[in-house]
Design an enzyme around this catalytic site. Structure first.
Site, PDB file in Angstrom:
ATOM      1  N   ARG A 256     -13.270 -13.261  -1.934  1.00 17.36           N
ATOM      2  CA  ARG A 256     -12.701 -13.809  -0.594  1.00 17.36           C
ATOM      3  C   ARG A 256     -13.891 -14.131   0.320  1.00 17.36           C
ATOM      4  O   ARG A 256     -13.274 -14.607   1.374  1.00 17.36           O
ATOM      5  CB  ARG A 256     -11.825 -12.629  -0.223  1.00 17.36           C
TER       6      ARG A 256
ATOM      7  N   SER B 235       0.894  -1.067  -0.007  1.00 16.97           N
ATOM      8  CA  SER B 235      -0.067   0.005   0.094  1.00 16.97           C
ATOM      9  C   SER B 235       0.806   1.284  -0.065  1.00 16.97           C
ATOM     10  O   SER B 235       0.607   2.166  -0.771  1.00 16.97           O
ATOM     11  CB  SER B 235      -0.963  -0.146   1.246  1.00 16.97           C
TER      12      SER B 235
ATOM     13  N   GLN C 101     -10.174   3.163  -3.375  1.00 19.32           N
ATOM     14  CA  GLN C 101      -8.873   3.305  -4.465  1.00 19.32           C
ATOM     15  C   GLN C 101      -9.405   4.179  -5.489  1.00 19.32           C
ATOM     16  O   GLN C 101      -8.332   4.912  -5.896  1.00 19.32           O
ATOM     17  CB  GLN C 101      -8.299   1.984  -4.860  1.00 19.32           C
TER      18      GLN C 101
ATOM     19  N   ASP D 135      -9.123  -6.453   4.299  1.00 21.37           N
ATOM     20  CA  ASP D 135      -8.282  -7.514   3.904  1.00 21.37           C
ATOM     21  C   ASP D 135      -7.800  -8.318   5.079  1.00 21.37           C
ATOM     22  O   ASP D 135      -7.228  -9.563   4.819  1.00 21.37           O
ATOM     23  CB  ASP D 135      -7.077  -6.927   3.362  1.00 21.37           C
TER      24      ASP D 135
END
Length: 423
Positions: free
Chosen positions: A340, A27, A170, A309
């Site tokens: 995920r 990141s 993002q 995440d």
């Protein structure tokens, strides 16, 4: 290719895990690289992550006229050029590379630019980012292996945009980075943003490159024309550290992980408080070493909106916990390198637990024990699912398909993992 997951059965009962050294933050690295390309002059970065995602960013910047050279562990970036590509840019599966570059290319690029990558990259959401760019005059032509971007005919001096950031923060980060390179900067607004901690991380890195951006709950003011080259050390990766910190919790042992920045704005730093709440002892040793001592005393009740995440690793750890867990705020997980959310539920079941997906944002987990022989676990070409399987395998064993997928962000993961266990 497959891998028999290393486990802790050979360790003596009171034996500590060996210290783990983690790589640089993806990141931070990709934010620093593009800011270095935007800032006129020469920037030097040390401790950057050497992995697929950052390699695609460095190669793309070089192809766009901002070369990144390496010598003795330092990356030197020549910044300030308007981006122009004579050949297609390959971006792999890197969402940060595509979403961070896209606004800069759309607003400042010279000539059409062909963008290519893994098919999944262009299946992930882009519409809310493309909409404001197309309103400013850019054109996006999807193709069979990517897309062709036609930049706006004349770069704006300032951005004043309202952005739909519910699917990814993002989008806002890419626009903020581009705004910082415009003469008059801009203001971005939104109603709801996914993973808002990453906006704080971007603000932190804008400040480090001289841009006094101001972040509010639903607005971001970005001064223009202030970016300047820097000489910086990049921090270790909290995301990469997550599996190792979870290993101490899973095994009931102590583990020291470094280098980590306790002031880092990366959202995955929340793992410290999550592990403490579940009964682990977490102590800083000096300025960069974090020591965690397990075991878990209870399951998790955690809202991961700021750090989704962490979901896969915490799901793998929850399958080993002494009680049930609930992980919330996971609505962006189906949009990652794989779905995920469903993959994490599949991992829990593979480890012998039960998992219930509630809506598109919550995972309820009860621990258990695997029955009989199990098939290989397929991480779906997703590095974070492989990390999560490694955590579960510490107590449940098993075999992992495609262990090399960790190269996306942590190429040396398995070497560091087995060294931690003394294998």
């Amino acid at each position: 290719m497959s891998l028999r997951l290393p486990d802790d059965r050979h360790l003596a009962p009171a034996e500590a895990l060996r210290p783990a050294s983690i790589p640089g933050s993806k990141s931070a690295t990709n934010r620093a690289l593009i800011l270095a390309a935007l800032a006129p002059g020469t920037t030097r970065l040390r401790g950057g992550l050497e992995a697929e995602d950052t390699r695609w960013m460095r190669q793309a910047l070089g192809a766009l006229g901002c070369p990144v050279t390496e010598a003795e562990g330092t990356w030197t970036v020549a910044g300030g050029a308007r981006p122009k590509a004579a050949a297609p840019l390959w971006l792999g599966a890197s969402g940060t590379t595509l979403r961070f570059l896209l606004p800069w290319l759309a607003l400042r690029g010279e000539g059409a630019i062909q963008l290519e990558g893994d098919p999944r990259l262009f299946e992930r959401p882009l519409g809310p980012l493309l909409a404001p760019l197309e309103a400013l005059g850019a054109r996006w032509e999807p193709g069979s292996n990517g897309a062709r971007l036609h930049p706006a005919d004349s770069p704006p001096r300032r951005l004043e945009l309202t952005v739909d950031a519910r699917l990814s923060s993002q989008f806002l980060t890419g626009l903020a980075l581009a705004a910082a390179a415009l003469p008059e900067g801009g203001v971005l607004r939104w109603t709801e943003a996914a993973s808002p901690s990453y906006l704080a991380l971007t603000t932190q890195w804008l400040h480090r490159f001289g841009c006094g951006a101001h972040l509010e709950p639903r607005a971001w003011t970005i001064p223009g024309g202030a970016l300047a080259p820097r000489d910086l050390d990049l921090p270790g990766d909290w995301s990469g550290a997550a599996a190792f910190l979870a290993a101490a919790a899973a095994t009931g042992r102590s583990l020291r992980v470094a280098p980590l920045d306790p002031e880092d704005a990366q959202g995955d730093r929340a793992l410290v408080d999550i592990l403490r709440t579940a009964g682990c002892v977490v102590v800083w040793k000096g300025t960069q070493d974090l020591e965690v001592t397990g075991p878990l005393l209870r399951g998790f009740d955690a809202d991961l909106t700021d750090c989704p995440d962490l979901g896969p690793v915490l799901a793998g750890l929850a399958a080993l916990a002494p009680g049930s867990s609930e992980l919330r705020g996971l609505h962006t997980l189906p949009l990652k390198e794989c779905d995920r959310l469903e993959a994490s539920a599949e991992l829990v079941r593979w480890l012998g637990g039960t998992a219930e997906v509630v809506g598109d944002h919550t995972l309820r987990i009860a621990p258990g024990a695997p029955l009989g022989d199990r098939p290989l676990f397929n991480p779906r070409n997703d590095h974070r699912m492989a990390f999560a399987a490694a955590v579960g395998g510490l107590r449940r064993g098993g075999e992992l398909l495609d262990p090399g997928c960790v190269a996306k962000t942590f190429p040396g993961f398995w070497e560091v993992w087995t060294r931690m266990l003394g294998c």
